[in-house]
Design a protein around this motif. Structure first.
Motif, PDB file in Angstrom:
ATOM      1  N   PRO A  68     -24.966  12.847 -11.011  1.00 25.93           N
ATOM      2  CA  PRO A  68     -24.841  12.037 -11.907  1.00 25.93           C
ATOM      3  C   PRO A  68     -23.546  12.084 -12.826  1.00 25.93           C
ATOM      4  O   PRO A  68     -23.287  13.199 -13.300  1.00 25.93           O
ATOM      5  N   GLN A  69     -22.866  10.972 -13.071  1.00 25.41           N
ATOM      6  CA  GLN A  69     -21.307  10.913 -13.643  1.00 25.41           C
ATOM      7  C   GLN A  69     -21.603  11.320 -15.259  1.00 25.41           C
ATOM      8  O   GLN A  69     -20.516  11.598 -15.803  1.00 25.41           O
ATOM      9  N   SER A  70     -22.812  11.013 -15.747  1.00 21.67           N
ATOM     10  CA  SER A  70     -23.176  11.430 -17.118  1.00 21.67           C
ATOM     11  C   SER A  70     -23.145  13.049 -17.436  1.00 21.67           C
ATOM     12  O   SER A  70     -23.086  13.412 -18.463  1.00 21.67           O
ATOM     13  N   SER A  71     -23.472  13.700 -16.496  1.00 20.81           N
ATOM     14  CA  SER A  71     -23.468  15.189 -16.507  1.00 20.81           C
ATOM     15  C   SER A  71     -22.355  15.932 -17.040  1.00 20.81           C
ATOM     16  O   SER A  71     -21.162  15.418 -16.531  1.00 20.81           O
ATOM     17  N   PHE A  74     -20.454  17.505 -14.207  1.00 18.20           N
ATOM     18  CA  PHE A  74     -20.228  16.571 -12.857  1.00 18.20           C
ATOM     19  C   PHE A  74     -19.465  17.004 -11.834  1.00 18.20           C
ATOM     20  O   PHE A  74     -19.812  16.995 -10.807  1.00 18.20           O
ATOM     21  N   LEU A  75     -18.302  17.321 -12.063  1.00 21.84           N
ATOM     22  CA  LEU A  75     -17.145  17.733 -11.379  1.00 21.84           C
ATOM     23  C   LEU A  75     -17.791  18.963 -10.412  1.00 21.84           C
ATOM     24  O   LEU A  75     -17.781  18.837  -9.128  1.00 21.84           O
ATOM     25  N   ASN A  76     -18.283  19.842 -11.044  1.00 25.71           N
ATOM     26  CA  ASN A  76     -18.808  21.009 -10.290  1.00 25.71           C
ATOM     27  C   ASN A  76     -20.003  20.736  -9.339  1.00 25.71           C
ATOM     28  O   ASN A  76     -20.061  21.106  -8.234  1.00 25.71           O
TER      29      ASN A  76
END
Length: 209
Positions: A68-71, A74-76
């Motif tokens: 989820p990009q809202s996390s 997110f990248l990791n």
């Protein structure tokens, strides 16, 4: 992180590899052709390229994200899941070939007996053939799992903080290359040696007499 990569990728590779192996022995020509193409492509492609493709191809170019990009992490999370995907599809080709060799050891009469009882191809494979094939290739599958454990170091190329990534950071910060390298080498021995012993025992214990 290395253990998580190994376990999740092993599960994914086993599922995909079993499906590909079933397609290799399928009576449907198109299924066999797809399975042969899959094994040929992924077995002969460097794992580094596959891992890089999951990051630069799937995520950066095609916009495919697995988290989820809202996390806030997110990248990791995305890089970790992309690494699992890459390791799974690569290792699945070796799992499929191991299982195919195991399927070839099952007497033809076993499959014919299943068909004579009215079993479909799927039932025949899952109930009669694959259980015997798995018992025949426990040893080779153990070797594939050991190779997968060592291959997790490739995940560092897309920023996954597994063992080799951490080792590189420690060496840069402390310059203790032999001590740090020795510790991490011992760590991998502690992961792979018990795996080899366990699969060796299971291979003898569950071998088809």
């Amino acid at each position: 992180m290395t253990i998580k990569l190994t376990v999740l990728s092993a599960i994914g590779a086993l599922l995909i590899g079993t499906l590909i192996a079933a397609m290799r022995v399928s009576p449907i020509p198109i299924a066999r052709a797809i399975a042969v193409a899959y094994v040929t492509i992924f077995r002969n492609t460097p794992l580094t390229l596959i891992i890089l493709f999951t990051s630069f191809g799937l995520y950066q170019t095609m916009g495919v994200s697995l988290a989820p990009q809202s996390s806030p992490t997110f990248l990791n999370e995305n890089n970790f899941r992309l690494a699992v995907l890459g390791l799974s599809v690569y290792t699945a080709s070796f799992v499929a070939e191991s299982l195919r060799s195991g399927i070839n050891t099952v007497p033809v009469g076993q499959a014919e007996a299943g068909r004579s009882l009215g079993m479909t191809f799927t039932q025949n494979v899952t109930i009669v053939v694959l259980p015997q094939a798995f018992r025949a290739v426990i040893g080779p599958l153990g070797s594939v799992l050991i190779a997968l454990t060592k291959n997790t170091t490739i995940a560092s190329v897309i920023g996954v903080a597994e063992a080799s990534f951490l080792m590189k950071t420690m060496i840069e910060n402390e310059a203790a290359i032999f001590v740090v390298g020795g510790i991490f080498a011992l760590g991998f021995v502690c992961l792979t040696l018990p795996t080899g012993l366990l699969f060796g025992y299971l291979s003898k214990r569950l071998a088809v007499k």
